[in-house]
Design a protein around this motif. Structure first.
Motif, PDB file in Angstrom:
ATOM      1  N   ILE A 141       0.841  -1.209   0.000  1.00 44.21           N
ATOM      2  CA  ILE A 141       0.000   0.000   0.000  1.00 44.21           C
ATOM      3  C   ILE A 141       0.869   1.249   0.000  1.00 44.21           C
ATOM      4  N   THR A 142       1.889   1.267   0.839  1.00 42.79           N
ATOM      5  CA  THR A 142       2.762   2.445   0.909  1.00 42.79           C
ATOM      6  C   THR A 142       3.452   2.699  -0.426  1.00 42.79           C
ATOM      7  N   ARG A 143       3.961   1.643  -1.047  1.00 46.73           N
ATOM      8  CA  ARG A 143       4.619   1.801  -2.348  1.00 46.73           C
ATOM      9  C   ARG A 143       3.625   2.245  -3.418  1.00 46.73           C
ATOM     10  N   THR A 144       2.401   1.723  -3.356  1.00 47.80           N
ATOM     11  CA  THR A 144       1.383   2.122  -4.332  1.00 47.80           C
ATOM     12  C   THR A 144       1.026   3.591  -4.168  1.00 47.80           C
ATOM     13  N   GLU A 145       0.907   4.032  -2.938  1.00 47.09           N
ATOM     14  CA  GLU A 145       0.619   5.448  -2.691  1.00 47.09           C
ATOM     15  C   GLU A 145       1.728   6.337  -3.256  1.00 47.09           C
ATOM     16  N   ASN A 146       2.981   5.887  -3.123  1.00 53.89           N
ATOM     17  CA  ASN A 146       4.107   6.642  -3.691  1.00 53.89           C
ATOM     18  C   ASN A 146       4.043   6.669  -5.218  1.00 53.89           C
ATOM     19  N   VAL A 147       3.689   5.544  -5.813  1.00 54.16           N
ATOM     20  CA  VAL A 147       3.540   5.474  -7.270  1.00 54.16           C
ATOM     21  C   VAL A 147       2.468   6.454  -7.734  1.00 54.16           C
ATOM     22  N   MET A 148       1.353   6.484  -7.028  1.00 52.85           N
ATOM     23  CA  MET A 148       0.254   7.361  -7.422  1.00 52.85           C
ATOM     24  C   MET A 148       0.646   8.834  -7.292  1.00 52.85           C
ATOM     25  N   ARG A 149       1.449   9.171  -6.278  1.00 55.13           N
ATOM     26  CA  ARG A 149       1.928  10.548  -6.147  1.00 55.13           C
ATOM     27  C   ARG A 149       2.822  10.927  -7.326  1.00 55.13           C
ATOM     28  N   LYS A 150       3.704  10.011  -7.706  1.00 49.97           N
ATOM     29  CA  LYS A 150       4.579  10.268  -8.855  1.00 49.97           C
ATOM     30  C   LYS A 150       3.770  10.386 -10.145  1.00 49.97           C
ATOM     31  N   GLU A 151       2.758   9.541 -10.294  1.00 51.94           N
ATOM     32  CA  GLU A 151       1.914   9.618 -11.485  1.00 51.94           C
ATOM     33  C   GLU A 151       1.229  10.976 -11.577  1.00 51.94           C
ATOM     34  N   ASN A 152       0.822  11.521 -10.440  1.00 50.05           N
ATOM     35  CA  ASN A 152       0.201  12.846 -10.454  1.00 50.05           C
ATOM     36  C   ASN A 152       1.182  13.915 -10.913  1.00 50.05           C
ATOM     37  N   LEU A 153       2.451  13.763 -10.526  1.00 49.99           N
ATOM     38  CA  LEU A 153       3.473  14.713 -10.971  1.00 49.99           C
ATOM     39  C   LEU A 153       3.700  14.591 -12.478  1.00 49.99           C
ATOM     40  N   VAL A 154       3.735  13.364 -12.988  1.00 52.79           N
ATOM     41  CA  VAL A 154       3.888  13.148 -14.429  1.00 52.79           C
ATOM     42  C   VAL A 154       2.696  13.748 -15.173  1.00 52.79           C
ATOM     43  N   ARG A 155       1.494  13.508 -14.667  1.00 54.55           N
ATOM     44  CA  ARG A 155       0.286  14.032 -15.298  1.00 54.55           C
ATOM     45  C   ARG A 155       0.325  15.561 -15.337  1.00 54.55           C
ATOM     46  N   LYS A 156       0.717  16.155 -14.219  1.00 58.75           N
ATOM     47  CA  LYS A 156       0.794  17.615 -14.148  1.00 58.75           C
ATOM     48  C   LYS A 156       1.821  18.155 -15.143  1.00 58.75           C
ATOM     49  N   ALA A 157       2.964  17.459 -15.244  1.00 52.68           N
ATOM     50  CA  ALA A 157       4.009  17.901 -16.167  1.00 52.68           C
ATOM     51  C   ALA A 157       3.530  17.832 -17.615  1.00 52.68           C
ATOM     52  N   ILE A 158       2.890  16.720 -17.986  1.00 49.62           N
ATOM     53  CA  ILE A 158       2.413  16.544 -19.364  1.00 49.62           C
ATOM     54  C   ILE A 158       1.350  17.587 -19.711  1.00 49.62           C
ATOM     55  N   LEU A 159       0.442  17.830 -18.760  1.00 49.21           N
ATOM     56  CA  LEU A 159      -0.619  18.821 -19.012  1.00 49.21           C
ATOM     57  C   LEU A 159      -0.065  20.239 -19.131  1.00 49.21           C
ATOM     58  N   SER A 160       1.135  20.449 -18.559  1.00 44.73           N
ATOM     59  CA  SER A 160       1.758  21.774 -18.673  1.00 44.73           C
ATOM     60  C   SER A 160       2.620  21.899 -19.923  1.00 44.73           C
ATOM     61  N   GLY A 161       2.675  20.800 -20.721  1.00 47.20           N
ATOM     62  CA  GLY A 161       3.393  20.861 -21.988  1.00 47.20           C
ATOM     63  C   GLY A 161       4.705  20.126 -22.037  1.00 47.20           C
ATOM     64  N   VAL A 162       5.099  19.463 -20.954  1.00 49.77           N
ATOM     65  CA  VAL A 162       6.345  18.704 -20.952  1.00 49.77           C
ATOM     66  C   VAL A 162       6.202  17.476 -21.850  1.00 49.77           C
ATOM     67  N   ASP A 163       7.250  17.192 -22.640  1.00 47.80           N
ATOM     68  CA  ASP A 163       7.255  16.007 -23.497  1.00 47.80           C
ATOM     69  C   ASP A 163       7.111  14.751 -22.629  1.00 47.80           C
ATOM     70  N   PRO A 164       6.287  13.762 -23.043  1.00 46.86           N
ATOM     71  CA  PRO A 164       6.075  12.583 -22.210  1.00 46.86           C
ATOM     72  C   PRO A 164       7.346  11.808 -21.900  1.00 46.86           C
ATOM     73  N   GLN A 165       8.267  11.745 -22.847  1.00 52.89           N
ATOM     74  CA  GLN A 165       9.504  11.029 -22.569  1.00 52.89           C
ATOM     75  C   GLN A 165      10.372  11.786 -21.568  1.00 52.89           C
ATOM     76  N   VAL A 166      10.375  13.109 -21.682  1.00 49.22           N
ATOM     77  CA  VAL A 166      11.106  13.921 -20.704  1.00 49.22           C
ATOM     78  C   VAL A 166      10.512  13.732 -19.314  1.00 49.22           C
ATOM     79  N   ALA A 167       9.176  13.695 -19.234  1.00 49.12           N
ATOM     80  CA  ALA A 167       8.513  13.497 -17.948  1.00 49.12           C
ATOM     81  C   ALA A 167       8.852  12.123 -17.370  1.00 49.12           C
ATOM     82  N   TYR A 168       8.866  11.122 -18.238  1.00 50.67           N
ATOM     83  CA  TYR A 168       9.211   9.773 -17.784  1.00 50.67           C
ATOM     84  C   TYR A 168      10.638   9.726 -17.245  1.00 50.67           C
ATOM     85  N   LEU A 169      11.575  10.330 -17.971  1.00 48.77           N
ATOM     86  CA  LEU A 169      12.960  10.303 -17.544  1.00 48.77           C
ATOM     87  C   LEU A 169      13.163  11.072 -16.239  1.00 48.77           C
TER      88      LEU A 169
END
Length: 219
Positions: free
Chosen positions: A186-214
Motif C-alpha cells: 500500500i505504501t509503495r502504491t501510494e508513492n507510485v500514485m503521487r509520482k503519477e500525479n506529478l507526471v500528469r501535471k508535467a504533461i498537461l503543462s506541456g512537458v514532453d512525455p519522454q522527458v517526464a518519464y525520464l
C-alpha cells in the motif's frame, strides 16, 4: 487490531488495481490477479479489505433444509469489516442473492467476491452491496450447493488465498495481496500514485512525455 485492518483497507480502497499490480510486479510477486471473467455487478464499484474465505461444493442429492441451514450459518459467521471470497467449486448456480446480500450489508461486511454466480443482481446493485462474480443465474443453491469450509486456504484461478490476505477489486479486475506484505504494498502504491500525479501535471503543462518519464521514472 480491527482499527489497523480498517486503516489498511481504507488506504487500499483509495488505490487502484493497475498501480497495485505494478508494485507487486516490481517486488517480484507474479500471478496475483484473478481471471478477467470476474466482474463487478456495479461497474463503478471499488472493493478493498481483509479477506475471509469460504468454500463449498455442489451435489444435487443434498437436502434443501440442510443447504439453507448451512448457508444461513455461514451468513451468521461472516465477520464485519471483511471482504468474503468464495470458492464454490461449482459453475451451475448462483452463490449470492437478494436476502443474503442485504444480510451481509447490514452486518458490516465490505463485499463479496465469488468464483461463481450471482442472482437478484438488480436488487443487489440498488442496495449498494459490492459483489464481484463470474456469471449470473436465476438458479439458487437450495438442495444442490452448500458452503462447508470457512476461514481456510482456497485456490481461485491458480492463486492461493488465505484469510488475512487483502484484496483490491475495481472495474479493471481483482488483485490479491499477501497479508504479510500488505502495508508495504500500500505504501509503495501510494508513492507510485503521487509520482503519477506529478507526471500528469508535467504533461498537461506541456512537458514532453519522454522527458517526464525520464525525470520521474514512471509512466
Amino acid at each position: 487490531m480491527e482499527e489497523e485492518w480498517l486503516s489498511l483497507a481504507n488506504r487500499l480502497e483509495n488505490c487502484y488495481t493497475g498501480a497495485v499490480y505494478d508494485v507487486l510486479r516490481e517486488m517480484g510477486i507474479e500471478n496475483r490477479t484473478l481471471s478477467s471473467q470476474m466482474r463487478p455487478i456495479n461497474i463503478s464499484s471499488k472493493l478493498a479489505g481483509r479477506i475471509f474465505t469460504v468454500s463449498g461444493h455442489y451435489n444435487k442429492l443434498l437436502d434443501p433444509h440442510e443447504t439453507l441451514l448451512k448457508w444461513t450459518g455461514f451468513l451468521s459467521k461472516a465477520p464485519r469489516n471483511h471482504v468474503i471470497i468464495c470458492q464454490p467449486n461449482d459453475h451451475a448456480v448462483a452463490h449470492m442473492g437478494e436476502l443474503s446480500a442485504e444480510t451481509l450489508l447490514l452486518k458490516g461486511v465490505r463485499g463479496y467476491i465469488v468464483d461463481g454466480g450471482c442472482r437478484d443482481s438488480d436488487f443487489i446493485e440498488k442496495v449498494g452491496f459490492k459483489v464481484f462474480c463470474k456469471y449470473y443465474s436465476p438458479a439458487d443453491i437450495v438442495g444442490c450447493w452448500t458452503p462447508d469450509i470457512l476461514d481456510q486456504t482456497i485456490i481461485i484461478d491458480g492463486i492461493t488465498i488465505q484469510s488475512g490476505d487483502y484484496v483490491l477489486a475495481d472495474r479493471d479486475g481483482v488483485v490479491i495481496i499477501p497479508g504479510t506484505i500488505v502495508e508495504t504494498v500500500i505504501t509503495r502504491t501510494e508513492n507510485v500514485m503521487r509520482k503519477e500525479n506529478l507526471v500528469r501535471k508535467a504533461i498537461l503543462s506541456g512537458v514532453d512525455p519522454q522527458v517526464a518519464y525520464l525525470e520521474y521514472g514512471i509512466f
